[in-house]
Design an enzyme around this catalytic site. Structure first.
Site, PDB file in Angstrom:
ATOM      1  N   LYS A  16       6.678  -6.130  -3.933  1.00 22.39           N
ATOM      2  CA  LYS A  16       5.819  -4.740  -4.362  1.00 22.39           C
ATOM      3  C   LYS A  16       5.696  -4.831  -5.779  1.00 22.39           C
ATOM      4  O   LYS A  16       6.768  -5.279  -6.549  1.00 22.39           O
ATOM      5  CB  LYS A  16       6.335  -3.692  -4.217  1.00 22.39           C
TER       6      LYS A  16
ATOM      7  N   ASP B 260      11.125  -4.453  -2.213  1.00 19.91           N
ATOM      8  CA  ASP B 260      10.261  -3.069  -2.267  1.00 19.91           C
ATOM      9  C   ASP B 260      10.737  -2.342  -3.487  1.00 19.91           C
ATOM     10  O   ASP B 260      10.440  -1.174  -3.388  1.00 19.91           O
ATOM     11  CB  ASP B 260      10.255  -2.399  -0.839  1.00 19.91           C
TER      12      ASP B 260
ATOM     13  N   LYS C  88       3.179   0.361   5.800  1.00 18.47           N
ATOM     14  CA  LYS C  88       2.649  -0.783   4.670  1.00 18.47           C
ATOM     15  C   LYS C  88       3.089  -2.237   5.039  1.00 18.47           C
ATOM     16  O   LYS C  88       2.394  -3.293   5.237  1.00 18.47           O
ATOM     17  CB  LYS C  88       3.139  -0.579   3.215  1.00 18.47           C
TER      18      LYS C  88
END
Length: 691
Positions: free
Chosen positions: A291, A251, A134
């Site tokens: 995120k 994240d 990702k």
């Protein structure tokens, strides 16, 4: 100002973009009629184009309000709140699917499923995970790295895949001699037993070899949700990265598997801390990747408005390798404007609110422009529809057995998606010596996520209403299965001889804790079982077998009625060291004693290394750890070692470990001790259930 929930006509193009993304292409429904039974280029491209770009007005009317207005009002947006039940109604269709079968099915259906395998086996990339893929996509899809000279900070980073992906990007994009990259990172510290297993990742394979790059703060927790810790990170970045952090990634997440309808609210406090830390540390002109999940709550609307006011560009991106059926998205922020009016004062207010349980929206409702809110609503609907489409498609393929043509088509789709990933992002191998862990022996993951979340959501909810007898039976069944999985049915016989030497101690200090919430000296499955049993029984099940200690032939009282039983009391070690020092004890035998903290294990190993010289660990016929002196009389160095260790424990309550981390993990001693603890704990757990 008009009500921001009012329906407005978007500027040309915005609604059309959303419409194109929300509806599957006609090709999507015609694949079975294709003569070659392969996906079209359009279908493959669609996997990689889940994007949204906030379009700022030319008049620059998106500006921060005065900090005096911050955190002053609670409100929600009706049109966004109406989207929540729409998404949750689709999620509810999954309630009766067992999580094991559903996860396996969705992995097989994912068109990006082949990409991590190829990166590991063909490209030989380092530490490849889905997270690796990702970030690698983000780095190629957006100009996050401006050149070969880079300083980066990685928040909530364990197990470390973002760092490995960035390293691969740097050395596959620029020449080796050009690259000058320094990085720091932070995460909930798995070496701190006061952090709960349920709230952190315990896979330390990457961290173990790069520990000096990880910021654990003055309390050794690694917890970012703390104002003081953010300021400590600022200071470290000033000193070690010259106050020039050009890229920050965040994240972080919290497991919401048992609260799937509240994910946005559950992670709000963590995301607020990540945002605050990043904006305090990031250099002018830098980039930020964070995120997030759904964006229905007013607090998230305000976060996105803040980012749009202080960055030149803000994009929302769902990478091709992000699981299609979840809410995960990445906010890509490019070109930080650190001198934005009111920003320094606002960041100070944000730091003061880090850790607050219920944070109000950052800005008053009236300060959010209508054109911004309209774009945000389009964005929220866009990614919600992506998720709904994926869930519905997965349900259909789960319920209806696929035809042979459909199976072949899916195989082709995965292959073509992987080919597109390689072509689009110019994937290539890098030299072994350019990998982060070059020169370190590869280590296996021994800390996988514990399997306590099993069955369907409905079954887990119903289990909360079961009787105590039913729960005990369920735990016995789980323990039996766990013993088979972890192969506990063998006796441990370990002996090690050491040449006693002058102590080489490494002191780790942090906040004392009074309850054992995790441990890397037992398997994560076992530690989660410990927490579940403690909650159910309202007592700690670790010491059902009576622990004792014999120094030569004299039994020492081992009082474990303090500190919630789980912890070997510091006072006990001080008493043991005093006894050894005064009587020059030749032999210590500890029976039924679990060594689960870095303090207890480091004291045990230091006694073996610097004083006794002989250590044995056995599980049969009894659970015993024995220290045996190799000489009849202690040397002056041995006496000095005893005194030094004793004084450290007695004079400083913040000492959490006295040996280098690398000596306590991933070696023969550590593996044996973990196996010993596993078997001892499981025996105690079974006794606790039977009594």
């Amino acid at each position: 100002m008009e009500n921001t929930t009012q329906r407005l006509i978007p500027r040309s193009g915005l609604l059309q973009v959303a419409t194109n993304y929300n509806r599957p292409s006609k090709e999507h429904f015609r694949y079975e009629s294709r003569s070659d039974n392969k996906p079209s280029k359009m279908e493959v491209n669609r996997v990689f184009e889940k994007k949204f770009h906030y379009q700022k007005p030319k008049e620059n009317t998106w500006q921060l309000p005065s900090p005096n207005e911050a955190f002053s009002e609670y409100y929600q947006f009706d049109t966004l709140q109406q989207l929540k039940p729409k998404l949750n109604d689709v999620k509810c269709k999954l309630n009766n699917y067992t999580i094991e079968d559903w996860s396996l099915h969705t992995r097989r259906q994912d068109p990006s499923n082949e990409i991590p395998w190829r990166l590991k086996n063909e490209t030989k990339a380092e530490f490849v995970t889905v997270a690796w893929c990702k970030l690698f996509e983000c780095l190629h899809a957006y100009p996050l790295v401006k050149g070969p000279h880079l300083n980066s900070l990685h928040l909530c980073e364990l197990p470390g895949a973002f760092i490995a992906a960035l390293n691969h990007y740097m050395y596959s994009t620029y020449k080796k001699e050009e690259v000058e990259w320094r990085w720091l990172s932070t995460t909930l510290n798995p070496y701190y037993e006061g952090n709960p297993t349920s709230g952190m990742i315990t896979d330390d394979r990457f961290m173990f070899h790069t520990f000096d790059n990880w910021l654990m703060h003055d309390d050794f927790t690694g917890n970012i949700i703390n104002r003081n810790h953010i300021e400590q990170m600022q200071e470290h970045c000033r000193k070690r990265l010259e106050d020039n952090v050009q890229l920050i990634t965040a994240d972080g997440s919290i497991d919401c598997v048992d609260a799937p309808d509240c994910q946005e609210e559950v992670v709000a406090t963590l995301h607020f801390a990540e945002l605050t830390a990043a904006l305090c540390i990031l250099a002018d002109g830098g980039c930020f990747v964070v995120k997030m999940f759904t964006m229905f709550e007013s607090t998230n609307v305000c976060k996105l408005f803040l980012l749009n006011c202080i960055f030149e560009e803000v994009h929302v991106f769902k990478p091709a390798t992000s699981k299609r059926g979840n809410s995960e998205i990445y906010i890509i922020c490019i070109g930080y404007r650190k001198q934005t009016k009111y920003l320094p004062e606002l960041l100070q207010l944000m730091k003061e609110n880090v850790g607050c349980a219920n944070i109000l929206p950052l800005f008053p409702r009236s300060y959010l422009p209508n054109d911004f809110f309209l774009q945000h609503e389009i964005c929220a609907r866009l990614f919600m529809n992506f998720q709904i489409e994926a869930i519905e498609a997965n349900i259909q393929t789960y319920e209806v057995k696929p035809t042979r043509r459909q199976v072949i088509y899916k195989q082709h789709f995965r292959t073509e998606t992987a080919n597109e990933f390689y072509a689009r992002y110019k994937v290539c191998s890098i030299a072994e010596q350019n990998k982060v862990l070059y020169g370190h022996q590869a280590t296996e993951e021994n800390c996988k996520s514990a399997p306590f979340c099993r069955g369907s959501y409905t079954e887990r909810e119903m289990a909360k209403e079961t009787t105590m007898e039913e729960r005990i039976f369920s735990f016995h069944r789980y323990i039996n299965n766990l013993e088979k999985i972890l192969d506990f049915n063998y006796d441990i016989q370990f002996q090690e001889e050491y040449d006693t030497s002058t102590p080489e101690l490494h002191i780790y200090r942090g906040a004392p804790f009074t309850e054992l919430l995790s441990s890397l000296f037992a398997h994560p499955y076992v530690m989660q079982l410990h927490q579940k049993l403690k909650e159910m029984l309202n007592r700690d099940p670790i010491y059902m077998l009576k622990p004792n200690c014999i120094a030569d032939d004299e039994e020492m009282q081992l009082n474990l009625n303090m500190h919630g039983y789980s912890l070997l009391p510091r006072e006990y070690f001080i008493g043991l060291l005093d006894t050894i020092y005064e009587k020059q004890t030749r032999r210590i035998v500890l029976s039924n004693v679990a060594f689960l903290t870095h303090l207890s294990v480091s004291v045990l190993l230091s006694l073996a290394l610097f004083v006794f010289g002989h250590l044995s660990i056995s599980t049969g016929p009894n659970f015993q750890i024995e220290l045996l002196a190799k000489c009849d009389k202690y040397t002056q160095d041995q006496m000095s070692a005893l005194k030094r260790i004793r004084d450290l424990l007695a004079e400083d309550a913040n000492v959490l470990c006295i040996m280098p981390i690398e000596k306590l993990h991933r070696n023969k001693f550590a593996n044996t001790l973990m196996a010993y603890n596993n078997q001892l704990l499981m025996k105690n757990f079974k006794l606790a259930l039977d009594n």
